[in-house]
Write an enzyme that holds these catalytic residues in place. Structure first.
Site, PDB file in Angstrom:
ATOM      1  N   HIS A  23       0.854  -1.207   0.000  1.00  0.00           N
ATOM      2  CA  HIS A  23       0.000   0.000   0.000  1.00  0.00           C
ATOM      3  C   HIS A  23       0.881   1.246   0.000  1.00  0.00           C
ATOM      4  O   HIS A  23       0.807   2.061   0.919  1.00  0.00           O
ATOM      5  CB  HIS A  23      -0.923   0.019   1.232  1.00  0.00           C
ATOM      6  CG  HIS A  23      -2.073  -0.929   1.128  1.00  0.00           C
ATOM      7  ND1 HIS A  23      -2.822  -1.304   2.213  1.00  0.00           N
ATOM      8  CD2 HIS A  23      -2.621  -1.560   0.070  1.00  0.00           C
ATOM      9  CE1 HIS A  23      -3.770  -2.141   1.827  1.00  0.00           C
ATOM     10  NE2 HIS A  23      -3.669  -2.306   0.541  1.00  0.00           N
ATOM     11  N   HIS A  79     -11.990  -8.820  -6.172  1.00  0.00           N
ATOM     12  CA  HIS A  79     -11.528  -7.517  -5.664  1.00  0.00           C
ATOM     13  C   HIS A  79     -10.727  -6.796  -6.737  1.00  0.00           C
ATOM     14  O   HIS A  79      -9.939  -7.422  -7.452  1.00  0.00           O
ATOM     15  CB  HIS A  79     -10.653  -7.804  -4.427  1.00  0.00           C
ATOM     16  CG  HIS A  79     -10.109  -6.622  -3.715  1.00  0.00           C
ATOM     17  ND1 HIS A  79     -10.701  -5.393  -3.710  1.00  0.00           N
ATOM     18  CD2 HIS A  79      -8.989  -6.492  -2.944  1.00  0.00           C
ATOM     19  CE1 HIS A  79      -9.979  -4.559  -2.968  1.00  0.00           C
ATOM     20  NE2 HIS A  79      -8.928  -5.204  -2.509  1.00  0.00           N
ATOM     21  N   GLU A  81      -8.376  -4.381  -6.320  1.00  0.00           N
ATOM     22  CA  GLU A  81      -7.033  -3.880  -6.008  1.00  0.00           C
ATOM     23  C   GLU A  81      -5.977  -4.627  -6.823  1.00  0.00           C
ATOM     24  O   GLU A  81      -6.063  -5.837  -7.038  1.00  0.00           O
ATOM     25  CB  GLU A  81      -6.748  -3.974  -4.503  1.00  0.00           C
ATOM     26  CG  GLU A  81      -5.608  -3.051  -4.112  1.00  0.00           C
ATOM     27  CD  GLU A  81      -5.515  -2.795  -2.607  1.00  0.00           C
ATOM     28  OE1 GLU A  81      -6.277  -3.403  -1.820  1.00  0.00           O
ATOM     29  OE2 GLU A  81      -4.656  -1.985  -2.218  1.00  0.00           O
ATOM     30  N   ASP A  83      -3.070  -5.826  -6.561  1.00  0.00           N
ATOM     31  CA  ASP A  83      -2.335  -7.037  -6.160  1.00  0.00           C
ATOM     32  C   ASP A  83      -3.128  -8.302  -6.485  1.00  0.00           C
ATOM     33  O   ASP A  83      -2.570  -9.397  -6.494  1.00  0.00           O
ATOM     34  CB  ASP A  83      -1.929  -6.999  -4.677  1.00  0.00           C
ATOM     35  CG  ASP A  83      -3.061  -6.678  -3.737  1.00  0.00           C
ATOM     36  OD1 ASP A  83      -3.980  -5.927  -4.119  1.00  0.00           O
ATOM     37  OD2 ASP A  83      -3.045  -7.190  -2.598  1.00  0.00           O
ATOM     38  N   HIS A 145     -12.266  -5.145   1.914  1.00  0.00           N
ATOM     39  CA  HIS A 145     -12.095  -3.829   2.490  1.00  0.00           C
ATOM     40  C   HIS A 145     -12.304  -2.696   1.493  1.00  0.00           C
ATOM     41  O   HIS A 145     -12.037  -1.531   1.831  1.00  0.00           O
ATOM     42  CB  HIS A 145     -10.689  -3.729   3.122  1.00  0.00           C
ATOM     43  CG  HIS A 145      -9.562  -3.769   2.129  1.00  0.00           C
ATOM     44  ND1 HIS A 145      -8.612  -2.773   2.040  1.00  0.00           N
ATOM     45  CD2 HIS A 145      -9.237  -4.645   1.144  1.00  0.00           C
ATOM     46  CE1 HIS A 145      -7.747  -3.050   1.096  1.00  0.00           C
ATOM     47  NE2 HIS A 145      -8.105  -4.180   0.536  1.00  0.00           N
ATOM     48  N   ASP A 164      -9.230 -10.683   0.447  1.00  0.00           N
ATOM     49  CA  ASP A 164      -8.340 -10.098   1.457  1.00  0.00           C
ATOM     50  C   ASP A 164      -8.718 -10.481   2.900  1.00  0.00           C
ATOM     51  O   ASP A 164      -7.855 -10.478   3.786  1.00  0.00           O
ATOM     52  CB  ASP A 164      -8.349  -8.565   1.347  1.00  0.00           C
ATOM     53  CG  ASP A 164      -7.382  -8.055   0.289  1.00  0.00           C
ATOM     54  OD1 ASP A 164      -6.360  -8.710   0.051  1.00  0.00           O
ATOM     55  OD2 ASP A 164      -7.653  -6.991  -0.288  1.00  0.00           O
ATOM     56  N   TYR A 192      -2.284  -7.595  10.036  1.00  0.00           N
ATOM     57  CA  TYR A 192      -3.105  -7.396   8.825  1.00  0.00           C
ATOM     58  C   TYR A 192      -4.468  -6.807   9.215  1.00  0.00           C
ATOM     59  O   TYR A 192      -4.939  -5.845   8.605  1.00  0.00           O
ATOM     60  CB  TYR A 192      -3.269  -8.770   8.173  1.00  0.00           C
ATOM     61  CG  TYR A 192      -3.877  -8.804   6.804  1.00  0.00           C
ATOM     62  CD1 TYR A 192      -3.073  -8.834   5.667  1.00  0.00           C
ATOM     63  CD2 TYR A 192      -5.249  -8.854   6.631  1.00  0.00           C
ATOM     64  CE1 TYR A 192      -3.628  -8.906   4.403  1.00  0.00           C
ATOM     65  CE2 TYR A 192      -5.818  -8.923   5.379  1.00  0.00           C
ATOM     66  CZ  TYR A 192      -4.997  -8.951   4.265  1.00  0.00           C
ATOM     67  OH  TYR A 192      -5.549  -9.023   3.021  1.00  0.00           O
ATOM     68  N   HIS A 225      -4.042 -13.711   0.548  1.00  0.00           N
ATOM     69  CA  HIS A 225      -2.665 -13.517   1.018  1.00  0.00           C
ATOM     70  C   HIS A 225      -2.351 -14.530   2.112  1.00  0.00           C
ATOM     71  O   HIS A 225      -3.180 -14.758   3.002  1.00  0.00           O
ATOM     72  CB  HIS A 225      -2.469 -12.128   1.638  1.00  0.00           C
ATOM     73  CG  HIS A 225      -2.626 -10.984   0.688  1.00  0.00           C
ATOM     74  ND1 HIS A 225      -1.738 -10.720  -0.322  1.00  0.00           N
ATOM     75  CD2 HIS A 225      -3.571 -10.010   0.602  1.00  0.00           C
ATOM     76  CE1 HIS A 225      -2.119  -9.638  -0.989  1.00  0.00           C
ATOM     77  NE2 HIS A 225      -3.234  -9.195  -0.448  1.00  0.00           N
TER      78      HIS A 225
HETATM   79 FE1  FEO Z   1      -7.096  -5.171  -1.126  1.00  0.00          FE
HETATM   80 FE2  FEO Z   1      -4.700  -7.645  -1.188  1.00  0.00          FE
HETATM   81  O1  FEO Z   1      -5.659  -6.162  -1.798  1.00  0.00           O
END
Ligand code: FEO
Length: 393
Positions: A23, A79, A81, A83, A145, A164, A192, A225
């Site tokens: 991030h 998601h 994002e 990643d 999130h 996530d 996290y 993750h």
């Molecule tokens: Fe919200 Fe692992 O990205």
């Protein structure tokens, strides 16, 4: 080597051993991370999530060990994002007939990230895609999130793919919870939650209750993750409920920075006062402490004593990023107070107290200010300040 998560479900993600910041530079990933993607091989073939762009080749190679990538029918984007979506465009080059599946917000977000003319299927809570023997069921999870976030559930395998949620930034050659030291996994899961999910605690409680009401059987939780929870998936769900409800230990964090050592003398005397009440205390000087690690410790602490010398009628600039982060994270159920030394005028305590209130923390007592260098009596006052605070824990 193929990594089987359930019958005909494979991990096809990537391990990022070297990433140390996430991030931007807001989250330190001391142990690296993984980007988990899952391939479901049925009459139809689905890829759930993808990986960060630079790892696209690694993921496509893993997929190729199981099926020809061109056979992929669906790319489920839980998601937006990057990643988890960074490799989608590359996957679609190999699998041009694949349909991308996600929430309406996800469609909006992905198109604004990648500008692709993709075949997109919008889904909402309760929608299913039948792959043959298995079905993918979708559950919107807004703000867990991001607004686009979604969980995917495979009933036949009692497998939840929550992206996530329930993750940890942890690079390892192992993929499952029973293969990695439990303390390390929980340490990373705590960090996290504290740094990413804390502001969304009330939504987390609601989402878990929603899942519980549906009586969904869950044998495995495979996040995007870190390790996959297969030996005791409820361990992380129970931890999330505890954190979301603000359960805390009898523990106080003393977090500070000091210009010429006076605020540090105060901090050390305060720690002694806390200890005298048999309450656990941890001391962090900000410029030499990792902000994400301090926030992790705060998650399970009941109190925060925040100190800064005064400079230019306010706090030291080294203290500001931590306070700013607290303001965004809105830690619930914490009590706090401020302390610090000043030469003339003061001002640090006011800035600290205002920010702590904006962060939703309850001020347990007026702050403690000391002019210039604390003398013997003032050191005793600091001790009493810590002791009184500890009694309120
Ligand atoms: Fe919200 Fe692992 O990205």
């Amino acid at each position: 080597m193929k990594v089987k998560v359930a019958e005909d479900v494979y991990w096809v993600g990537a391990v990022d051993w070297n990433v140390r910041n996430f991030h931007g530079f807001t989250y330190s990933t001391h142990r690296g991370t993984t980007y988990n993607a899952y391939l479901i091989v049925d009459d139809k073939i689905a890829l759930v999530d993808s990986v960060y762009g630079p790892f696209a080749g690694e993921m496509i190679e893993r997929i190729g060990e199981i099926v020809e990538p061109e056979k992929i029918d669906y790319v489920i984007a839980n998601h937006v994002e990057t990643d988890h979506s960074g490799a989608i465009a590359e996957v679609l080059k190999y699998a041009p007939k694949a349909k991308v599946v996600g929430t309406a917000r996800c469609k909006q977000g992905l198109l604004k990230h990648y500008f692709g003319d993709w075949d997109f299927q919008v889904v909402k809570t309760g929608d299913e895609i039948n792959l043959g023997r298995k079905s993918l069921r979708f559950m919107e999870a807004p703000m867990l999130h991001w607004p686009d976030s979604m969980f995917t559930y495979i009933e036949k395998d009692a497998l939840l793919l929550p992206n996530d949620a329930f993750g940890q930034h942890l690079a390892t050659s192992k993929r499952f919870d029973d293969e990695v030291n439990e303390n390390i996994i929980m340490e990373e899961a705590t960090k996290y939650y504290a740094n990413i999910l804390w502001p969304f605690s009330s939504l987390i409680i609601k989402k878990i209750e929603e899942i519980q009401k549906q009586n969904l059987k869950i044998n495995t939780i495979a996040p995007s993750h870190g390790i996959i929870w297969r030996s005791n998936p409820m361990k992380i769900v129970e931890a999330y409920l505890r954190w979301a409800k603000g359960d805390a230990k009898k523990k106080v964090l003393v977090v500070y920075d000091s210009m010429w050592g006076s605020t540090e003398k105060m901090a050390k005397a305060i720690i002694e006062g806390i200890r005298s009440e048999d309450v656990e205390a941890m001391l962090f000087r900000l410029p030499v402490s990792d902000r994400g690690d301090v926030i992790k410790e705060l998650l399970e602490a009941r109190g925060l004593l925040m100190g800064s010398s005064t400079i230019n009628n306010s706090i030291l600039p080294t203290v500001a990023p931590f306070l700013e982060e607290l303001r965004g994270l809105k830690p619930r159920g914490k009590i706090a107070a401020a302390f610090g030394s000043y030469g003339w005028g003061g001002g640090a305590l006011k800035t600290i107290e205002e920010t702590l209130k904006q962060a939703g923390m309850e001020l347990a007592s007026p702050g403690l200010a000391v002019n210039w260098v604390p003398n013997k009596e003032e050191i005793q006052k600091c001790f009493e300040f810590g002791k009184e605070f500890a009694r309120k824990i």
